[in-house]
Design an enzyme around this catalytic site. Structure first.
Site, PDB file in Angstrom:
ATOM      1  N   LYS A 139      48.289  44.419  47.326  1.00  0.00           N
ATOM      2  CA  LYS A 139      47.889  43.191  46.645  1.00  0.00           C
ATOM      3  C   LYS A 139      48.153  41.951  47.478  1.00  0.00           C
ATOM      4  CE  LYS A 139      48.211  45.028  41.992  1.00  0.00           C
ATOM      5  NZ  LYS A 139      48.738  44.850  40.623  1.00  0.00           N
ATOM      6  N   GLU A 190      53.145  34.824  41.294  1.00  0.00           N
ATOM      7  CA  GLU A 190      51.887  34.148  41.013  1.00  0.00           C
ATOM      8  C   GLU A 190      52.064  33.265  39.790  1.00  0.00           C
ATOM      9  OE1 GLU A 190      48.804  37.024  40.463  1.00  0.00           O
ATOM     10  OE2 GLU A 190      48.383  37.195  42.594  1.00  0.00           O
ATOM     11  N   ARG A 237      36.032  51.638  44.464  1.00  0.00           N
ATOM     12  CA  ARG A 237      35.455  52.854  43.875  1.00  0.00           C
ATOM     13  C   ARG A 237      34.530  52.468  42.734  1.00  0.00           C
ATOM     14  NH1 ARG A 237      38.299  52.470  39.295  1.00  0.00           N
ATOM     15  NH2 ARG A 237      40.468  51.802  39.414  1.00  0.00           N
ATOM     16  N   HIS A 289      47.778  47.335  29.285  1.00  0.00           N
ATOM     17  CA  HIS A 289      47.176  46.963  30.563  1.00  0.00           C
ATOM     18  C   HIS A 289      45.959  47.816  30.916  1.00  0.00           C
ATOM     19  CE1 HIS A 289      51.028  45.066  30.648  1.00  0.00           C
ATOM     20  NE2 HIS A 289      51.660  46.189  30.893  1.00  0.00           N
TER      21      HIS A 289
END
Length: 521
Positions: free
Chosen positions: A116, A200, A293, A235
């Site tokens: 990430k 973040e 993907r 999530h």
């Protein structure tokens, strides 16, 4: 074009790929674990080969066994579907070394987008907006305190190697920071073998909107519009639609251009999805991550664009150019997908494995069922309990909702608990009908219905009206928290298929608990 393809997956996505191959007159080979010997994807394929015991770490995640089956069957290509080895760069290299084409992006693109922090750096260099935060792992508590003070609370701590909400903590104030940092690092270390954490800025009322991109090996990169994926539990996405209720032509063009920049930056080839966080307050958008993907929710894009994404994947992998240009892409009508799971929504969506004693699948105008089961089939405790990707299409969103409501009323599944009634209720919900969506929709939905909200698993990301960035990373699969392991181990004591690490060896994967881990997003 290929004459025979091996499908390195199971369930509904394996069936979906078999159907595409059959239309293209391509032979199909399935692989299966001992638990799946009677599965629909095994029955549908032209050939099928056993690859081991039920646990995915001993079967579907064993790249060596899959390559051996591919060689034995004499295939020219492998389609990984999603989950399992679909984003494992080492498996791609193993296939290529065996002279077998991997239907997906090159391993270098997977690795670039797999971390990430690295993905954030690439996005920044490409001029794509990212959420304010760090581009390097935090070195200490003092570093975290300094950064948090600069960007302002609330902030999100996120595991650099994470996914599925693991190693993630929302911090609303400075006094919570030290404890949250220690917990996030500990969970990241236990889940991913890497305690690197970064910061973040948290976003108020976030919507999860993703852009479907497609690239070929001739340098062509296009986008196919967006999908709204904000309705999630643990999530994980449960309802997706295309287009988003909020997206204007202008916003779609901006987000699409940003997604294409990411694809170009990593020399992407094949189908991919660039995920964004969009503020429901001011419509600002930020790059989140790229899934290298096919996505579970690809049917809604196919319905509104008329483009078969699986067929296009196969064509591109065979070296052909994209069959369309950006000017050819237009979104017509509206599509909604409900992920039909063998789960109990009244019990925090806990899995409900067992035998399907009755199955009645709806038909009629605008209805599509991408299923992977049949009446009498067993929903295994070893794998993700998805039964079907069920979609409805209409000329506009209202008609799509009407068709979904009608079709869900016709859908019957006996013998196990499912999410069918939950979806029926959502289709009647005024907030959903108004398109007033964000990643906190499901808790509010249960509150509006006068029911107690499903318990929030420790590590969840809601604090008041705030939600985390990782909360929208719903196609990632993480490892279980201590609480999840305790709950699941007590009742199931089995392992999940989930998907492998994007970088770990393919033949020796750590197992994941069936409830905590998820296969796909």
């Amino acid at each position: 074009m290929f004459s025979k393809i091996l499908i390195a997956n199971r369930g509904e996505i394996a069936c979906r790929i078999v159907r595409a191959c059959r239309e293209m007159r391509i032979g199909t080979v399935s692989v299966y674990s001992e638990a799946d010997k009677d599965a629909l994807h095994v029955r549908m394929a032209d050939e099928a080969y056993p690859i081991g015991p039920p646990p995915s770490a001993e079967s579907y995640l064993r790249g060596d066994k899959i390559i051996a089956a591919a060689k034995l069957a004499g295939v020219e290509a492998i389609h990984p579907g999603y989950g399992f080895l679909s984003e494992n760069a080492e498996f791609v290299r193993l296939a290529n070394a065996a002279g077998i084409t991997f239907i997906g992006p090159p391993p270098e693109a997977m690795e670039s987008m797999g971390g990430k922090i690295e993905a954030r750096k690439i996005a920044i260099e490409a001029g794509v907006p990212v959420v304010p935060g760090t581009t390097e792992p935090l070195g200490s508590f003092d570093d975290a305190k300094k950064v948090a003070g600069e960007i302002g609370y609330p902030i999100m701590l996120k595991a650099a190697a994470g996914g599925g909400g693991k190693g993630m903590r929302l911090v609303a104030a400075e006094e919570e920071l030290r404890s949250a940092l220690e917990t996030a690092q500990s969970e990241a270390r236990a889940s991913f073998g890497d305690d690197a954490v970064y910061i973040e800025k948290a976003v108020v009322r976030p919507r999860h909107i993703e852009i479907q991109v497609f690239s070929d090996s001739h340098g062509n990169h296009v986008h196919l519009g967006e999908r709204e994926c904000s309705i999630q539990r643990r999530h994980q996405k449960v309802i997706e639609e295309a287009p988003s209720p909020i997206n204007s032509t202008e916003l779609r063009a901006k987000m699409g251009a940003a997604a294409v920049k990411i694809a170009e930056a990593v020399n992407y080839v094949g189908a991919g999805t660039v995920e964004f966080l969009v503020s429901d307050v001011d419509r600002s958008f930020y790059f989140l991550e790229m899934n290298t993907r096919l996505q579970v929710e690809h049917p809604v894009t196919e319905l509104v664009t008329g483009i078969d994404l699986v067929r296009e994947q196969i064509r591109v992998a065979a070296g052909e150019k994209l069959s369309f240009t950006q000017d050819n892409v237009s979104l017509t009508g509206h599509a909604i997908e409900c992920r039909i799971y063998a789960e109990d929504p009244e019990n925090n969506f806990m899995p409900s494995p067992g035998r399907i004693t009755r199955l009645r699948v709806p038909h009629g105008p605008g209805v599509r069922d991408d299923g992977g089961v049949y009446e009498g089939a067993e929903v295994s405790i070893y794998y993700d309990p998805m039964i079907s990707k069920f979609a409805a299409y209409g000329r506009d969103r209202a008609e799509a909702i009407d068709r979904m409501r009608r079709a869900l009323a016709e859908y019957e599944i006996g013998g196990i608990k499912t999410t069918l009634q939950f979806f029926r209720d959502v289709m009647e919900d005024a907030e959903f009908a108004a398109g007033d969506l964000d990643t906190g929709f499901i808790p509010r939905f249960f509150e509006r219905r006068g029911k107690s909200e499903p318990p929030v698993v420790k590590g969840g990301s809601h604090v008041g009206g705030l939600a985390s960035l990782t909360e929208v990373s719903a196609d990632s699969v993480g490892h279980p928290t201590t609480l999840e392991i305790t709950v699941v181990a007590a009742c199931l004591a089995h392992v999940d298929n989930s998907k492998s690490s994007k970088t770990a060896p393919v033949s020796n994967k750590p197992s994941q608990w069936v409830v905590a881990g998820r296969n796909w997003s």
